[in-house]
Scaffold this motif. Structure first.
Motif, short mmCIF file in Angstrom:
data_model
loop_
_atom_site.label_atom_id
_atom_site.label_comp_id
_atom_site.label_asym_id
_atom_site.label_seq_id
_atom_site.Cartn_x
_atom_site.Cartn_y
_atom_site.Cartn_z
N PRO A 2 0.84 -1.18 0.04
CA PRO A 2 -0.07 0.01 0.10
C PRO A 2 0.83 1.24 -0.01
CG PRO A 2 -0.09 -0.91 2.14
CD PRO A 2 0.73 -1.87 1.28
N VAL A 3 0.40 2.16 -0.71
CA VAL A 3 1.14 3.67 -0.85
C VAL A 3 0.19 4.60 -0.68
CG1 VAL A 3 2.97 2.56 -2.20
CG2 VAL A 3 0.91 3.62 -3.26
N PHE A 4 0.77 5.89 -0.37
CA PHE A 4 -0.11 7.11 -0.72
C PHE A 4 0.75 8.25 -1.20
CE2 PHE A 4 -2.56 5.75 3.34
CZ PHE A 4 -3.78 5.76 2.81
N CYS A 5 2.04 8.38 -0.80
CA CYS A 5 2.95 9.68 -1.20
C CYS A 5 3.71 9.30 -2.59
CB CYS A 5 3.82 10.12 -0.39
SG CYS A 5 5.11 9.01 0.04
N TYR A 6 3.81 7.79 -2.84
CA TYR A 6 4.50 7.17 -3.99
C TYR A 6 3.58 7.14 -5.03
CZ TYR A 6 6.77 4.02 -7.11
OH TYR A 6 7.43 3.65 -8.20
N HIS A 7 4.14 7.55 -6.22
CA HIS A 7 3.57 7.74 -7.60
C HIS A 7 4.50 7.48 -8.63
CE1 HIS A 7 1.53 8.71 -11.20
NE2 HIS A 7 0.36 8.66 -10.65
N ALA A 34 8.90 9.39 0.28
CA ALA A 34 8.88 8.54 1.50
C ALA A 34 8.52 9.43 2.53
CB ALA A 34 10.14 8.07 1.95
N GLN A 35 7.35 10.22 2.48
CA GLN A 35 6.80 10.84 3.56
C GLN A 35 5.53 10.35 4.55
OE1 GLN A 35 7.14 14.49 1.62
NE2 GLN A 35 4.90 14.91 1.78
N CYS A 36 4.75 9.26 3.66
CA CYS A 36 3.51 9.18 4.41
C CYS A 36 3.73 7.61 5.31
CB CYS A 36 2.59 8.68 3.30
SG CYS A 36 2.64 7.18 2.29
N ARG A 37 4.70 6.90 5.06
CA ARG A 37 5.02 5.80 5.75
C ARG A 37 4.15 4.66 5.76
NH1 ARG A 37 10.02 8.10 6.10
NH2 ARG A 37 10.65 6.75 7.60
S1 FES Z 1 4.46 5.53 -0.28
FE1 FES Z 1 6.34 4.98 0.76
S2 FES Z 1 6.46 6.51 2.46
FE2 FES Z 1 4.65 7.06 1.31
#
Ligand code: FES
Ligand code: SF4
Ligand code: SF4
Length: 472
Positions: free
Chosen positions: A31-36, A43-46
């Protein structure tokens, strides 16, 4: 190729590839949020925590490059606990209003909360609230739903080439906004809504018109210019609600421009002509198909006839027009029209540094591949028959009789004596060739409106009338 192990599976990777991408290829979703994949890694959402053997702490998979012999676990207890902690943190300030949020059903926050969050929350304090921000004609901002992933800021900086989104203040008071609250300027603003993983940046044209899960999705190609961006048409009940880009790393990567995104609107414009019509003095009357087709067939047999083919038509349509012209009369001339000043692919080129091309039609190369020469200047002939897909810009017509075959709006009909309504790019299948010479398939998403017919059907009916007469 070097190999690493993820959840017990041995996986090959390209040097420099991150763990999110390597795992995805192995069928393991991190799962990701900040990565696109189209933006820089911050790497800031963790959210993408994984456990890597011999590393003491959890690692963020988006910023960790795979290495030979690396052993990664994406489902360990430590990873699950880490991701649940991230979700709890991100939801501290997020309203519990999925049922009334426009992103519901296609929201990464909703999905990741369901898949990796905890059913309990320890937080009982009041959430911070902001008022909605109008960001211009394309985007509406709801900061309450923002998780500060900064995808939007990076999209502006790195793709749209404009530093217009910023993070102001810090900590609990952070605000993702435009500089001085100005409206968005980029002509690629719709992408902000696509990449926002929450319901924070929504498309004004779409918001609250349809729930995401009710939409049918048809993969096709944008007809807005010769770039040929890959896109998906989302529709229901023969109505288009939105168009979004489809990934094609060779052509448009992950993006599309606003002109292409909203181009679909003319297809369902109430002033589009969807009945065969003929001019009667100063007014227009609905006509019978047989009457117009037989009139066109008779006129096309004359001495001076020009068939004008829009470079917004598909290869199949252009070929059918060429064949029909040969069958009707050897004297018929065929020329193409589309974007004034860009009559040949040699005159085409980038309109900006991102995607847009100078040719505002999708198939200039297709017309050239069929040997159709461009019209230069105005269309002069006794009879002019204009075949048009919808975007080709009408030239000046000097004719005793002019027919419009294809897609026209009421404001355009006075160029003609009769209109034979045809199909738009969303109502037919066919091939177009983009500026790189790549042939791509357009797919039908909608049923024809009113009494519109395909170009092929009209030509067949017309030729069949002729054959009937020949044999009669
Ligand atoms: S997707 Fe890796 S830290 Fe946000
Ligand atoms: S508005 Fe959306 S894309 Fe921008 S930082 Fe917030 S959540 Fe991320
Ligand atoms: S760049 Fe051209 S093909 Fe791509 S979305 Fe815009 S108009 Fe459509």
């Amino acid at each position: 190729m070097p190999k690493c192990t993820i959840d017990g599976k041995e996986v090959e990777f390209k040097p420099g590839e991150n763990l999110v991408s390597v795992a995805k290829r192995a069928g393991i979703e991190i799962p990701v949020f900040c990565y696109h994949p189209g933006l820089s890694v911050v790497a800031q959402c963790r959210m993408c925590y994984v456990e890597v053997e011999k590393m003491p702490k959890l690692q963020t998979a988006c910023s960790t490059q795979a290495a030979e012999g690396m052993v990664v676990k994406t489902q360990s207890e430590a990873v699950k606990k880490g991701r649940a902690g991230t979700m709890e943190f991100l939801l501290l300030n997020h309203p519990l209003d999925c049922p009334i949020c426009d992103k519901s059903g296609e929201c990464d926050l909703q999905d990741n909360s369901f898949g990796h969050g905890s059913e309990f929350m320890r937080h009982s304090e009041e959430r911070r609230t902001y008022v909605d921000v109008d960001m211009g004609p394309v985007i509406q901002k709801n900061m309450n739903r923002c998780i500060h992933c900064t995808r939007c800021i990076r999209f502006g900086d790195e793709v749209a080439g404009i530093h217009e989104m910023v993070a102001i203040k810090r900590g609990n008071n952070i605000d993702i906004t435009t500089i001085d609250g100005k409206q968005l300027k980029t002509e690629y603003a719709g992408n902000y809504s696509d990449i926002c993983p929450t319901g924070s940046l929504t498309l004004k044209d779409f918001r609250f018109k349809k729930r995401a899960w009710m939409l049918k999705k048809t993969p096709t190609v944008c007809e807005g210019c010769s770039k040929g961006c890959n896109m998906e048409v989302q529709h229901e009940g023969n109505v288009v609600y939105r168009c979004v880009p489809r990934e094609n790393l060779e052509i448009n990567k992950y993006w599309m421009c606003d002109e292409g995104r909203f181009n679909y609107q003319y297809v369902q414009d109430p002033s589009r002509i969807v009945d065969p019509m003929k001019k009667a003095g100063d007014s227009w009357l609905v006509a019978r198909w047989e009457e117009l087709l037989s009139g066109l067939r008779t006129d096309a047999a004359g001495a001076s006839v020009l068939f004008l083919v829009g470079t917004d038509l598909t290869n199949e349509e252009m070929k059918a027009i060429q064949d029909a012209a040969r069958a009707l009369s050897p004297k018929i001339q065929i020329q193409s029209f589309g974007t004034p000043g860009v009559e040949t692919s040699g005159q085409d080129g980038p309109r900006d540094q991102i995607l847009k091309m100078k040719s505002k039609t999708a198939n200039l190369k297709g017309a050239e591949s069929l040997g159709i020469s461009p019209l230069l200047g105005s269309a002069k002939s006794d009879v002019v028959v204009v075949f048009r897909g919808g975007r080709a810009e009408l030239p000046r017509i000097e004719a005793k009789k002019a027919y419009g075959v294809g897609v026209f709006l009421e404001k355009e009909r006075n160029f003609f004596h009769a209109i034979l309504p045809g199909l738009s790019f969303l109502e037919k299948d066919g091939t177009v060739i983009n500026h790189q010479g790549v042939p791509q398939g357009m797919k039908r998403a909608l049923l024809p409106r009113g009494r519109c017919k395909s170009t092929g059907e009209m030509l067949m009916l017309m030729l069949n009338q002729r054959n009937n007469e020949v044999t009669a």
